[in-house]
Scaffold this active site. Structure first.
Site, PDB file in Angstrom:
ATOM      1  N   ASP A   1       0.848  -1.196   0.000  1.00 45.56           N
ATOM      2  CA  ASP A   1       0.000   0.000   0.000  1.00 45.56           C
ATOM      3  C   ASP A   1       0.883   1.244   0.000  1.00 45.56           C
ATOM      4  O   ASP A   1       2.034   1.202   0.422  1.00 45.56           O
ATOM      5  CB  ASP A   1      -0.897   0.024   1.245  1.00 45.56           C
ATOM      6  CG  ASP A   1      -1.845  -1.161   1.275  1.00 45.56           C
ATOM      7  OD1 ASP A   1      -2.151  -1.692   0.202  1.00 45.56           O
ATOM      8  OD2 ASP A   1      -2.254  -1.549   2.390  1.00 45.56           O
TER       9      ASP A   1
HETATM   10  N1  URA Z   1      -1.123  -6.050   3.729  1.00 44.56           N
HETATM   11  C1  URA Z   1      -1.653  -4.812   3.763  1.00 44.56           C
HETATM   12  O1  URA Z   1      -2.697  -4.600   4.341  1.00 44.56           O
HETATM   13  N2  URA Z   1      -0.986  -3.823   3.154  1.00 44.56           N
HETATM   14  C2  URA Z   1       0.197  -3.993   2.534  1.00 44.56           C
HETATM   15  O2  URA Z   1       0.762  -3.039   2.012  1.00 44.56           O
HETATM   16  C3  URA Z   1       0.745  -5.290   2.505  1.00 44.56           C
HETATM   17  C4  URA Z   1       0.060  -6.305   3.119  1.00 44.56           C
END
Ligand code: URA
Length: 239
Positions: free
Chosen positions: A108
């Site tokens: 993310d």
């Molecule tokens: N899980 C998440 O919620 N976000 C990420 O960036 C990676 C794994």
């Protein structure tokens, strides 16, 4: 055996050691030799697998594919391009921008830590696909206090709020509002949604490892490092 050929300047660029302009300059200055003979023409073709190419006397070994790790900072997208927002590819040094690298899975925008970049689709598939069960480990800060009931629920396999079922995963409590989460699949916002389903919303998330490959402590945020042969093996080893 048929061998592919490449222009000499492209050969240097494809190693990720120079931009096209820098490669031409290196060649024109007589720093590059092919099979022991100095070549000053950037457009000279070489057989990539058999030619002995040297730069300042040092052997250069042609690579079919490229593998890098990045310590991803918050605030950049793990995508190859975006009209509005900065992506991890914008952080690459100029000599790596011509390599067609893409992200192995996604983090993310606000997630930090270990991100692999490659031009090898098969490698990316093996890292991402749940079939190969490569472990991804995250350090999560949360609101609330994770407890043994959460550890057990993760180990059994959680059901997310929308009914999605997750594979069994590992939760290790590392502090009052801090835990490590290890998963072998990569559903959308997976770790955040898993913790949210237990009433713990994530306030910060950092990926620490993929398989047995750890984010090096000395790799600054936004920087990249090429994976060694050993690093590549570690990706498919158990931590
Ligand atoms: N899980 C998440 O919620 N976000 C990420 O960036 C990676 C794994």
């Amino acid at each position: 055996m048929t061998t592919a050929t490449s222009r000499l300047d492209k050969f240097l660029c494809d190693l990720g050691i120079a931009t096209r302009r820098e490669a031409r300059e290196m060649i024109r200055r007589g720093r590059v030799a092919v099979d022991g003979v100095t070549v000053k023409e950037p457009d000279k073709h070489v057989e990539v697998q058999t030619a002995r190419v040297t730069l300042d006397g040092e052997a250069l070994v042609w690579k079919k594919n490229h593998y890098y790790m990045m310590n991803k900072p918050a605030g950049v997208l793990s995508a190859t391009e975006d009209a509005r927002q900065k992506t991890v590819l914008d952080l690459l040094p100029e000599q790596l921008r011509g390599l067609d690298l893409f992200c192995v899975g996604r983090l993310d925008c606000d997630t930090t830590g270990l991100l692999l970049l490659t031009d090898d689709g098969e490698f990316a598939h093996r890292v991402i696909s749940p079939k190969f069960a490569v472990e991804k480990m995250y350090d999560a800060s949360v609101e609330g206090v994770p407890d043994e009931a959460d550890v057990e629920a993760f180990a059994r396999g959680l059901e997310l709020r929308d009914g999605t079922k997750c594979r069994p995963a590992k939760l290790e409590i590392t502090g009052q509002s801090r835990c490590f989460v290890t998963v072998t699949e990569g559903k959308y916002h997976q770790v955040k949604r898993m913790l949210a389903s237990r009433g713990k919303s994530v306030t910060a998330l950092k990926r620490l490892s993929i398989g047995a490959l750890k984010l090096p402590e000395d790799l600054p945020e936004g920087s990249v490092r090429e994976l060694t042969e050993e690093d590549l093996c570690r990706v498919f080893m158990v931590r």
